[in-house]
Design a protein around this motif. Structure first.
Motif, PDB file in Angstrom:
ATOM      1  N   PRO A  62      -0.249  39.200 112.590  1.00 24.51           N
ATOM      2  CA  PRO A  62       1.082  39.748 112.883  1.00 24.51           C
ATOM      3  C   PRO A  62       1.362  41.044 112.116  1.00 24.51           C
ATOM      4  O   PRO A  62       1.961  41.970 112.666  1.00 24.51           O
ATOM      5  CB  PRO A  62       2.024  38.622 112.451  1.00 24.51           C
ATOM      6  CG  PRO A  62       1.218  37.384 112.674  1.00 24.51           C
ATOM      7  CD  PRO A  62      -0.176  37.761 112.257  1.00 24.51           C
ATOM      8  N   ARG A  63       0.923  41.112 110.857  1.00 27.85           N
ATOM      9  CA  ARG A  63       1.138  42.332 110.078  1.00 27.85           C
ATOM     10  C   ARG A  63       0.341  43.497 110.662  1.00 27.85           C
ATOM     11  O   ARG A  63       0.840  44.631 110.736  1.00 27.85           O
ATOM     12  CB  ARG A  63       0.742  42.112 108.617  1.00 27.85           C
ATOM     13  CG  ARG A  63       0.835  43.372 107.749  1.00 27.85           C
ATOM     14  CD  ARG A  63       2.246  43.941 107.742  1.00 27.85           C
ATOM     15  NE  ARG A  63       3.069  43.307 106.748  1.00 27.85           N
ATOM     16  CZ  ARG A  63       4.381  43.481 106.642  1.00 27.85           C
ATOM     17  NH1 ARG A  63       5.003  44.257 107.505  1.00 27.85           N
ATOM     18  NH2 ARG A  63       5.077  42.862 105.703  1.00 27.85           N
TER      19      ARG A  63
ATOM     20  N   GLN B  47      -0.427  43.818 113.765  1.00 19.58           N
ATOM     21  CA  GLN B  47       0.286  44.209 114.983  1.00 19.58           C
ATOM     22  C   GLN B  47       1.487  45.097 114.654  1.00 19.58           C
ATOM     23  O   GLN B  47       1.789  46.039 115.393  1.00 19.58           O
ATOM     24  CB  GLN B  47       0.729  42.965 115.745  1.00 19.58           C
ATOM     25  CG  GLN B  47      -0.425  42.187 116.380  1.00 19.58           C
ATOM     26  CD  GLN B  47       0.046  40.889 117.005  1.00 19.58           C
ATOM     27  OE1 GLN B  47       0.864  40.182 116.446  1.00 19.58           O
ATOM     28  NE2 GLN B  47      -0.475  40.574 118.190  1.00 19.58           N
ATOM     29  N   ASP B  48       2.162  44.795 113.540  1.00 24.62           N
ATOM     30  CA  ASP B  48       3.282  45.638 113.101  1.00 24.62           C
ATOM     31  C   ASP B  48       2.795  47.047 112.790  1.00 24.62           C
ATOM     32  O   ASP B  48       3.458  48.039 113.131  1.00 24.62           O
ATOM     33  CB  ASP B  48       3.937  45.045 111.851  1.00 24.62           C
ATOM     34  CG  ASP B  48       4.693  43.756 112.138  1.00 24.62           C
ATOM     35  OD1 ASP B  48       5.062  43.530 113.305  1.00 24.62           O
ATOM     36  OD2 ASP B  48       4.897  42.980 111.186  1.00 24.62           O
TER      37      ASP B  48
ATOM     38  N   ASN C 259       9.478  43.547 121.912  1.00 26.73           N
ATOM     39  CA  ASN C 259       8.185  43.986 121.406  1.00 26.73           C
ATOM     40  C   ASN C 259       7.057  43.070 121.863  1.00 26.73           C
ATOM     41  O   ASN C 259       6.008  42.997 121.227  1.00 26.73           O
ATOM     42  CB  ASN C 259       8.216  44.053 119.876  1.00 26.73           C
ATOM     43  CG  ASN C 259       9.137  45.147 119.391  1.00 26.73           C
ATOM     44  OD1 ASN C 259       8.977  46.298 119.750  1.00 26.73           O
ATOM     45  ND2 ASN C 259      10.117  44.784 118.587  1.00 26.73           N
TER      46      ASN C 259
ATOM     47  N   ARG D 169       3.248  42.212 120.449  1.00 29.36           N
ATOM     48  CA  ARG D 169       2.897  40.884 119.946  1.00 29.36           C
ATOM     49  C   ARG D 169       1.744  40.272 120.741  1.00 29.36           C
ATOM     50  O   ARG D 169       0.964  39.483 120.208  1.00 29.36           O
ATOM     51  CB  ARG D 169       4.115  39.958 119.983  1.00 29.36           C
ATOM     52  CG  ARG D 169       5.168  40.272 118.939  1.00 29.36           C
ATOM     53  CD  ARG D 169       4.578  40.216 117.553  1.00 29.36           C
ATOM     54  NE  ARG D 169       5.568  40.488 116.532  1.00 29.36           N
ATOM     55  CZ  ARG D 169       5.285  40.830 115.292  1.00 29.36           C
ATOM     56  NH1 ARG D 169       4.017  40.977 114.918  1.00 29.36           N
ATOM     57  NH2 ARG D 169       6.241  41.054 114.416  1.00 29.36           N
TER      58      ARG D 169
ATOM     59  N   ASN E 261       8.571  51.687 106.279  1.00 33.81           N
ATOM     60  CA  ASN E 261       9.210  50.776 107.221  1.00 33.81           C
ATOM     61  C   ASN E 261       8.848  49.323 106.960  1.00 33.81           C
ATOM     62  O   ASN E 261       9.655  48.423 107.178  1.00 33.81           O
ATOM     63  CB  ASN E 261       8.826  51.150 108.656  1.00 33.81           C
ATOM     64  CG  ASN E 261       9.708  52.218 109.256  1.00 33.81           C
ATOM     65  OD1 ASN E 261      10.707  51.924 109.898  1.00 33.81           O
ATOM     66  ND2 ASN E 261       9.356  53.472 109.020  1.00 33.81           N
ATOM     67  N   LEU E 262       7.626  49.088 106.496  1.00 32.94           N
ATOM     68  CA  LEU E 262       7.141  47.721 106.280  1.00 32.94           C
ATOM     69  C   LEU E 262       7.324  47.245 104.845  1.00 32.94           C
ATOM     70  O   LEU E 262       7.083  46.077 104.545  1.00 32.94           O
ATOM     71  CB  LEU E 262       5.663  47.631 106.675  1.00 32.94           C
ATOM     72  CG  LEU E 262       5.351  47.879 108.160  1.00 32.94           C
ATOM     73  CD1 LEU E 262       3.838  47.895 108.381  1.00 32.94           C
ATOM     74  CD2 LEU E 262       5.998  46.820 109.044  1.00 32.94           C
TER      75      LEU E 262
ATOM     76  N   THR F  76      14.447  40.976 119.536  1.00 37.94           N
ATOM     77  CA  THR F  76      13.383  41.869 119.075  1.00 37.94           C
ATOM     78  C   THR F  76      12.008  41.381 119.494  1.00 37.94           C
ATOM     79  O   THR F  76      11.150  42.167 119.896  1.00 37.94           O
ATOM     80  CB  THR F  76      13.422  41.991 117.537  1.00 37.94           C
ATOM     81  OG1 THR F  76      14.712  42.468 117.157  1.00 37.94           O
ATOM     82  CG2 THR F  76      12.359  42.964 117.044  1.00 37.94           C
ATOM     83  N   GLU F  77      11.787  40.097 119.429  1.00 47.04           N
ATOM     84  CA  GLU F  77      10.470  39.582 119.791  1.00 47.04           C
ATOM     85  C   GLU F  77      10.148  39.855 121.257  1.00 47.04           C
ATOM     86  O   GLU F  77       9.030  40.228 121.607  1.00 47.04           O
ATOM     87  CB  GLU F  77      10.390  38.074 119.515  1.00 47.04           C
ATOM     88  CG  GLU F  77      10.303  37.736 118.038  1.00 47.04           C
ATOM     89  CD  GLU F  77       9.126  38.411 117.344  1.00 47.04           C
ATOM     90  OE1 GLU F  77       8.012  38.371 117.895  1.00 47.04           O
ATOM     91  OE2 GLU F  77       9.328  38.989 116.286  1.00 47.04           O
TER      92      GLU F  77
ATOM     93  N   ALA G 183       2.059  48.919 116.021  1.00 44.03           N
ATOM     94  CA  ALA G 183       3.283  49.348 116.689  1.00 44.03           C
ATOM     95  C   ALA G 183       3.840  50.627 116.075  1.00 44.03           C
ATOM     96  O   ALA G 183       4.238  51.554 116.781  1.00 44.03           O
ATOM     97  CB  ALA G 183       4.328  48.230 116.627  1.00 44.03           C
ATOM     98  N   LEU G 184       3.862  50.687 114.761  1.00 44.55           N
ATOM     99  CA  LEU G 184       4.413  51.861 114.087  1.00 44.55           C
ATOM    100  C   LEU G 184       3.518  53.085 114.249  1.00 44.55           C
ATOM    101  O   LEU G 184       4.001  54.190 114.517  1.00 44.55           O
ATOM    102  CB  LEU G 184       4.633  51.563 112.602  1.00 44.55           C
ATOM    103  CG  LEU G 184       5.785  50.596 112.313  1.00 44.55           C
ATOM    104  CD1 LEU G 184       5.762  50.160 110.857  1.00 44.55           C
ATOM    105  CD2 LEU G 184       7.128  51.235 112.651  1.00 44.55           C
TER     106      LEU G 184
END
Length: 260
Positions: free
Chosen positions: A201-202, A204-205, A188, A192, A222-223, A184-185, A208-209
């Protein structure tokens, strides 16, 4: 159809022949086939787009725009083999997203935003974990695929997916392919790497969504956080990047993957 696929399985024109045969089952005007190997840049195996996209759109899609593609994301999340409507795979706000409406990075639409009426896709996975997608599309002036159209095409899914897999195995010269778990890393990595010195990082999440077509509510689900928290993250992301809209965020992300 089965005889056709077997006869041409090693032929570079196999998919043009299959496309022609499928068009007699249910009409579509454009088509494309993509292979998404684990942790590697995807490949286009068949171009039936009839030159509708902008010159650099496919290059930018293969360089990283595919990360926003709802079909690709679904395949990475363990989608079972079969035929799917894009509408059943896409997040709740996908069809209003900058990616779906952008001819700059979405290679399956013309310069006219919204020119893609519907996309359906045969999806499968090769033994090495490579996702294989055969998309059939209808553009402006046509109606969406009817239930009858979909059912007629769906009957050929086992044959089409078997041909996709065998073609991919032949293409890679039947190497021993043992790696089936997706990293996964690595998949994505573009997200990242995106503004990693400025975004957490959060954050970035969340990026992405949102760029993949999720609403704030869907991203929150999702998070595992609240919608309000997503909105706070979005506000902080905009502030850190000096932007003021999701369209600017989209442009900033696309510019970053093209640059890299």
């Amino acid at each position: 159809m089965a005889t056709l696929a077997i006869r041409h399985i090693n032929d570079s024109e196999v998919f043009a022949a299959i496309e022609s045969a499928l068009r007699t089952v249910a009409f579509f005007d454009i088509a494309a086939i993509f292979a998404y190997p684990p942790a590697e840049q995807p490949e286009m195996l068949h171009d039936g787009l009839k030159g509708i996209s902008l010159p650099n759109a496919m290059q930018d899609y293969l360089a990283g725009g595919y990360l926003l593609d709802a079909v690709y994301v679904a395949c990475m999340q363990g989608l079972a083999d079969g035929l799917y409507r894009l509408a059943t795979l896409a997040p709740d706000a996908f069809f209003e997203s900058d990616y779906f409406l952008s001819p700059l990075v979405h290679p399956c639409i013309s310069m006219e935003s919204g020119s893609l009426v519907e996309e359906i896709a045969f999806c499968t996975h090769a033994p090495d974990g490579t996702a294989l997608v055969f998309s059939l599309m209808r553009s402006t002036g046509m109606e969406a695929f009817s239930k009858e159209d979909f059912s007629a095409l769906e009957a050929f899914a086992p044959i089409i997916n078997a041909a996709l897999i065998q073609h991919w195995i032949n293409r890679t010269e039947k190497k021993v392919l043992e790696k089936t778990a997706l990293n996964t890393e690595n998949l994505n990595k573009s997200f990242r790497d995106f503004e990693r010195d400025r975004l957490s990082p959060r954050e970035q999440d969340v990026v992405a969504l949102l760029l993949r077509g999720h609403s704030s509510l869907s991203a929150a689900k999702n998070l595992g956080i609240t919608e309000g928290t997503v909105k706070i993250h979005r506000k902080n992301i905009y502030a850190k990047l000096g932007i003021s809209s999701q369209s600017m965020l989209f442009s900033h992300f696309i510019a970053s993957i093209i640059k890299n």
